[in-house]
Design a protein around this motif. Structure first.
Motif, PDB file in Angstrom:
ATOM      1  N   TYR A   8       0.844  -1.206   0.000  1.00 32.22           N
ATOM      2  CA  TYR A   8       0.000   0.000   0.000  1.00 32.22           C
ATOM      3  C   TYR A   8       0.879   1.256   0.000  1.00 32.22           C
ATOM      4  CZ  TYR A   8      -3.990   2.999   1.230  1.00 32.22           C
ATOM      5  OH  TYR A   8      -4.966   3.971   1.228  1.00 32.22           O
ATOM      6  N   MET A   9       1.880   1.277   0.882  1.00 31.85           N
ATOM      7  CA  MET A   9       2.770   2.442   0.969  1.00 31.85           C
ATOM      8  C   MET A   9       3.591   2.591  -0.323  1.00 31.85           C
ATOM      9  SD  MET A   9       2.180   4.303   3.520  1.00 31.85           S
ATOM     10  CE  MET A   9       3.479   5.437   3.059  1.00 31.85           C
ATOM     11  N   ALA A  10       3.944   1.455  -0.922  1.00 34.55           N
ATOM     12  CA  ALA A  10       4.709   1.533  -2.182  1.00 34.55           C
ATOM     13  C   ALA A  10       3.858   2.207  -3.256  1.00 34.55           C
ATOM     14  CB  ALA A  10       5.142   0.139  -2.628  1.00 34.55           C
ATOM     15  N   SER A  11       2.560   1.869  -3.311  1.00 35.56           N
ATOM     16  CA  SER A  11       1.665   2.520  -4.288  1.00 35.56           C
ATOM     17  C   SER A  11       1.594   4.021  -4.028  1.00 35.56           C
ATOM     18  CB  SER A  11       0.248   1.945  -4.201  1.00 35.56           C
ATOM     19  OG  SER A  11       0.257   0.587  -4.488  1.00 35.56           O
ATOM     20  N   ILE A  12       1.442   4.391  -2.755  1.00 33.64           N
ATOM     21  CA  ILE A  12       1.355   5.827  -2.409  1.00 33.64           C
ATOM     22  C   ILE A  12       2.651   6.532  -2.834  1.00 33.64           C
ATOM     23  CG2 ILE A  12       1.340   7.454  -0.447  1.00 33.64           C
ATOM     24  CD1 ILE A  12      -0.602   5.524   0.955  1.00 33.64           C
ATOM     25  N   ASN A  13       3.767   5.930  -2.512  1.00 29.02           N
ATOM     26  CA  ASN A  13       5.054   6.579  -2.796  1.00 29.02           C
ATOM     27  C   ASN A  13       5.338   6.667  -4.293  1.00 29.02           C
ATOM     28  OD1 ASN A  13       5.620   7.108  -0.114  1.00 29.02           O
ATOM     29  ND2 ASN A  13       6.542   5.095   0.224  1.00 29.02           N
ATOM     30  N   GLU A  14       4.985   5.618  -5.028  1.00 28.50           N
ATOM     31  CA  GLU A  14       5.204   5.645  -6.482  1.00 28.50           C
ATOM     32  C   GLU A  14       4.335   6.720  -7.134  1.00 28.50           C
ATOM     33  OE1 GLU A  14       4.695   1.843  -8.486  1.00 28.50           O
ATOM     34  OE2 GLU A  14       5.834   0.899  -6.875  1.00 28.50           O
ATOM     35  N   ALA A  15       3.060   6.771  -6.716  1.00 32.11           N
ATOM     36  CA  ALA A  15       2.139   7.773  -7.283  1.00 32.11           C
ATOM     37  C   ALA A  15       2.650   9.173  -6.950  1.00 32.11           C
ATOM     38  CB  ALA A  15       0.731   7.558  -6.744  1.00 32.11           C
ATOM     39  N   THR A  16       3.055   9.374  -5.710  1.00 33.61           N
ATOM     40  CA  THR A  16       3.547  10.699  -5.278  1.00 33.61           C
ATOM     41  C   THR A  16       4.759  11.110  -6.112  1.00 33.61           C
ATOM     42  OG1 THR A  16       2.837  10.144  -3.036  1.00 33.61           O
ATOM     43  CG2 THR A  16       4.330  12.020  -3.246  1.00 33.61           C
ATOM     44  N   GLN A  17       5.686  10.190  -6.256  1.00 32.74           N
ATOM     45  CA  GLN A  17       6.912  10.463  -6.994  1.00 32.74           C
ATOM     46  C   GLN A  17       6.608  10.822  -8.448  1.00 32.74           C
ATOM     47  OE1 GLN A  17       9.389  10.849  -4.898  1.00 32.74           O
ATOM     48  NE2 GLN A  17      10.289  11.782  -6.727  1.00 32.74           N
TER      49      GLN A  17
END
Ligand code: HPA
Length: 279
Positions: A8-17
């Protein structure tokens, strides 16, 4: 529910980046507007626009409802840098509430401080008519699985967040004043969430009414819960598109909801624009 925090956090971080890369050297907005039914013309009022289809954003779900386009708009409205979500994610599409609200956490990571949520809703309050607007002052999330269920994401907020004042009272006052000054028919009230996609039965509407509901709809509450967990200031406005089921004789239809939202669009956009200007 968040089962795998790392994914879940990886999705958030990838989208943010990804979104940061798209913005490049431009100023990152601190306001996010969710374009519910009737608010899509607001996108056309933006300047310096960058559009990013949700499908291009890694980790983002894709919106599937007709009338909800599915793209992130980055631009300037009334001199303010804004994100606009053209299309949101609903539980009834098959997403769970943590997926429906992933974008809110991405916005938080990007530095968004103010979330302006809009939606289409059925009206229950006496005196409320289709195409009126309602400023949400509180909500009833009875039928909403908490988007915070599962391990707490400490970097966003507390395990047991206070919910005594989700919708910013200063924003409620601001919106009320703008509406009054501009002859926009406005109500204030409590929004109750139902999961949908079926509209409510007359018995549900009677029950919700007894419980203190002024308007009912299938979105907004999960997003407001997550935004409050992230410490954002929230404003929310419902476009009343129909009488709650059973209050009038007619059957409810998505077509009618969209038509009424379209009719109220001018007022919805004016209220949103003037609110953004006032920030
Ligand atoms: N119920 C739930 N959602 C809605 C309604 C309604 O009557 N109208 C528009 N969205």
């Amino acid at each position: 529910m968040i089962t795998d925090v790392n994914t879940y956090m990886a999705s958030i971080n990838e989208a943010t980046q990804y979104i940061k890369t798209v913005i490049g050297n431009n100023t990152v907005p601190e306001i996010c507007i969710v374009l519910g039914s009737g608010l899509s013309p607001l996108a056309g009022m933006c300047e310096d626009v960058l559009e990013v289809p949700y499908a291009d954003i890694p980790g983002f779900p894709v919106s599937t409802v007709p009338g909800h386009e599915g793209k992130l708009i980055i631009g300037t409205l009334e001199g303010k840098r804004v994100f606009m979500m053209s299309g949101r994610f609903h539980y009834y599409e098959g997403y769970d509430t943590s997926e429906c609200t992933l974008y809110v956490r991405v916005m938080s990571k990007l530095g968004v401080k103010t979330l302006y949520l809009t939606n289409a809703a059925g009206g229950l309050k006496v005196g409320m008519n289709p195409s009126d607007l309602m400023i949400i002052t509180d909500h009833i999330p009875f039928f909403c699985e908490s988007p915070l269920r599962g391990p707490n994401l400490d970097e966003f907020g507390d395990r047991f967040p206070d919910q005594s004042c989700i919708y910013d009272p200063e924003y409620v006052d601001k919106l009320t004043k703008i509406a009054k000054d501009n002859n926009i028919r406005i109500h204030k009230g409590v929004y109750a969430y139902t999961r949908g996609p079926q509209y409510e039965t007359p018995a549900e509407i009677r029950a919700l009414s007894i419980l203190g509901t002024d308007a009912v709809g299938m979105s907004t509450v999960p997003e407001a819960i997550v935004a409050s967990h992230c410490g954002m200031r929230i404003a929310a406005v419902s476009c009343i598109c129909n009488f709650g089921c059973g209050i009038a004789d007619n059957k409810l239809s998505h077509k009618e909801v969209m038509e009424v939202a379209g009719k109220a669009s001018e007022d919805s956009c004016k209220l949103a624009k003037l609110f953004i200007k006032s920030l």
